[in-house]
Write an enzyme that holds these catalytic residues in place. Sequence first.
Site, PDB file in Angstrom:
ATOM      1  N   ASP A 185      31.792  40.047  35.357  1.00 50.07           N
ATOM      2  CA  ASP A 185      33.243  40.266  35.441  1.00 50.07           C
ATOM      3  C   ASP A 185      33.907  40.095  34.070  1.00 50.07           C
ATOM      4  O   ASP A 185      33.417  39.348  33.225  1.00 50.07           O
ATOM      5  CB  ASP A 185      33.838  39.267  36.452  1.00 50.07           C
TER       6      ASP A 185
ATOM      7  N   ASN B 170      35.749  47.851  45.004  1.00 48.57           N
ATOM      8  CA  ASN B 170      36.062  48.506  43.731  1.00 48.57           C
ATOM      9  C   ASN B 170      36.370  50.007  43.903  1.00 48.57           C
ATOM     10  O   ASN B 170      36.965  50.623  43.009  1.00 48.57           O
ATOM     11  CB  ASN B 170      34.929  48.337  42.703  1.00 48.57           C
TER      12      ASN B 170
HETATM   13  C1  IPE Z   1      33.612  41.510  41.380  1.00 44.86           C
HETATM   14  O1  IPE Z   1      34.553  41.690  40.383  1.00 44.86           O
HETATM   15  C2  IPE Z   1      32.778  42.746  41.512  1.00 44.86           C
HETATM   16  C3  IPE Z   1      31.911  43.024  40.368  1.00 44.86           C
HETATM   17  C4  IPE Z   1      31.715  42.270  39.331  1.00 44.86           C
HETATM   18  C5  IPE Z   1      31.199  44.262  40.467  1.00 44.86           C
HETATM   19  P1  IPE Z   1      36.048  42.113  40.719  1.00 44.86           P
HETATM   20  O2  IPE Z   1      36.772  42.128  39.429  1.00 44.86           O
HETATM   21  O3  IPE Z   1      36.052  43.354  41.519  1.00 44.86           O
HETATM   22  O4  IPE Z   1      36.511  40.915  41.667  1.00 44.86           O
HETATM   23  P2  IPE Z   1      37.957  40.358  42.002  1.00 44.86           P
HETATM   24  O5  IPE Z   1      38.787  41.525  42.445  1.00 44.86           O
HETATM   25  O6  IPE Z   1      38.499  39.731  40.764  1.00 44.86           O
HETATM   26  O7  IPE Z   1      37.712  39.354  43.083  1.00 44.86           O
HETATM   27  C1  IPE Z   2      33.778  43.854  35.996  1.00 43.87           C
HETATM   28  O1  IPE Z   2      34.855  43.919  35.125  1.00 43.87           O
HETATM   29  C2  IPE Z   2      33.190  45.209  36.310  1.00 43.87           C
HETATM   30  C3  IPE Z   2      33.531  45.727  37.626  1.00 43.87           C
HETATM   31  C4  IPE Z   2      34.094  45.075  38.594  1.00 43.87           C
HETATM   32  C5  IPE Z   2      33.189  47.115  37.901  1.00 43.87           C
HETATM   33  P1  IPE Z   2      36.324  44.205  35.635  1.00 43.87           P
HETATM   34  O2  IPE Z   2      36.561  45.670  35.567  1.00 43.87           O
HETATM   35  O3  IPE Z   2      36.566  43.592  36.960  1.00 43.87           O
HETATM   36  O4  IPE Z   2      37.163  43.467  34.520  1.00 43.87           O
HETATM   37  P2  IPE Z   2      38.472  42.598  34.728  1.00 43.87           P
HETATM   38  O5  IPE Z   2      38.185  41.589  35.765  1.00 43.87           O
HETATM   39  O6  IPE Z   2      39.547  43.545  35.136  1.00 43.87           O
HETATM   40  O7  IPE Z   2      38.716  41.994  33.382  1.00 43.87           O
HETATM   41 MG    MG Z   3      37.232  41.788  37.555  1.00 45.49          MG
END
Ligand code: IPE
Ligand code: IPE
Ligand code: MG
Length: 247
Positions: free
Chosen positions: A27, A75
């Site tokens: 993340d 997502n």
């Molecule tokens: C969790 O990250 C899913 C992945 C790392 C693929 P998100 O960024 O989607 O999670 P939330 O929304 O902060 O819980």
């Molecule tokens: C994790 O990074 C990757 C996915 C969930 C696909 P994020 O895209 O959630 O990055 P933040 O949390 O917005 O910084």
């Molecule tokens: Mg995230």
Amino acid sequence: MKSDPMIQVPDGLDLNAIPAHIAFIMDGNGRWAKKKLMNRAKGHEQGVETVEEVVSACRELGIDVLTLYAFSTENWARPAMEVKALMHLFKRFLKTKIEEINKKNIRLNIMGQIERLPDDVRKEAEQAVETTQNNSAMILNLAISYGAREEITRAVQKIAAKVRSGELEDKDITDKTISDHLYTAGMPDPDLIIRTSAEFRLSNFLMWQAAYSELFFTPTLWPDFTSQELYQILIDYQQRDRRFGKV
Ligand code: IPE
Ligand code: IPE
Ligand code: MG
């Protein structure tokens, strides 16, 4: 698997006590890009570099199973542009990195709703799984369109179908039956789940398998995560007392 005797690791890391299964909630890509005034897709692109480093490090450490949470069922609700950029990245990763993965004797396994992926991505994924199917040094689970609730629901459906057909009796359903119908069937539960970017939740990741996992949260954003930090986390993990409910 045994770890590579040539590997350079910090003092204090016991190579004879490496966990069998490590899972990552990768993340913070978006925030990494924002800090650098770049668009979110750039953050995901940089995140792929970290994936390569972590896969290599885990392979050298002799980890049996590495699970990477790349895209959740939730997502899909992101802006179409970002979903498209991510799908493109998955396809490129599967196409260009599979040779290296194969050379490292790593078996790729996709966890999640593979049928929901765009055709070209799905085909690349299926091809990559097939190419590496006989590899034995490490399993790389790529969780794409993965959600633990979907995974458990799907397992319940499969089990119910077996009961209906008479293949299984309801009194014979145990927690192993459930485990055997998850995407991780036959694999050990994760010993350690690491989440980057200072978020303290599972976000629908491995909810069944995480029953006794050690959890580790780091403020590091995924694109900044390194093998050195992984070694430090493993040193911390090795100090923990896993009691599994006993005394
Ligand atoms: C969790 O990250 C899913 C992945 C790392 C693929 P998100 O960024 O989607 O999670 P939330 O929304 O902060 O819980
Ligand atoms: C994790 O990074 C990757 C996915 C969930 C696909 P994020 O895209 O959630 O990055 P933040 O949390 O917005 O910084
Ligand atoms: Mg995230």
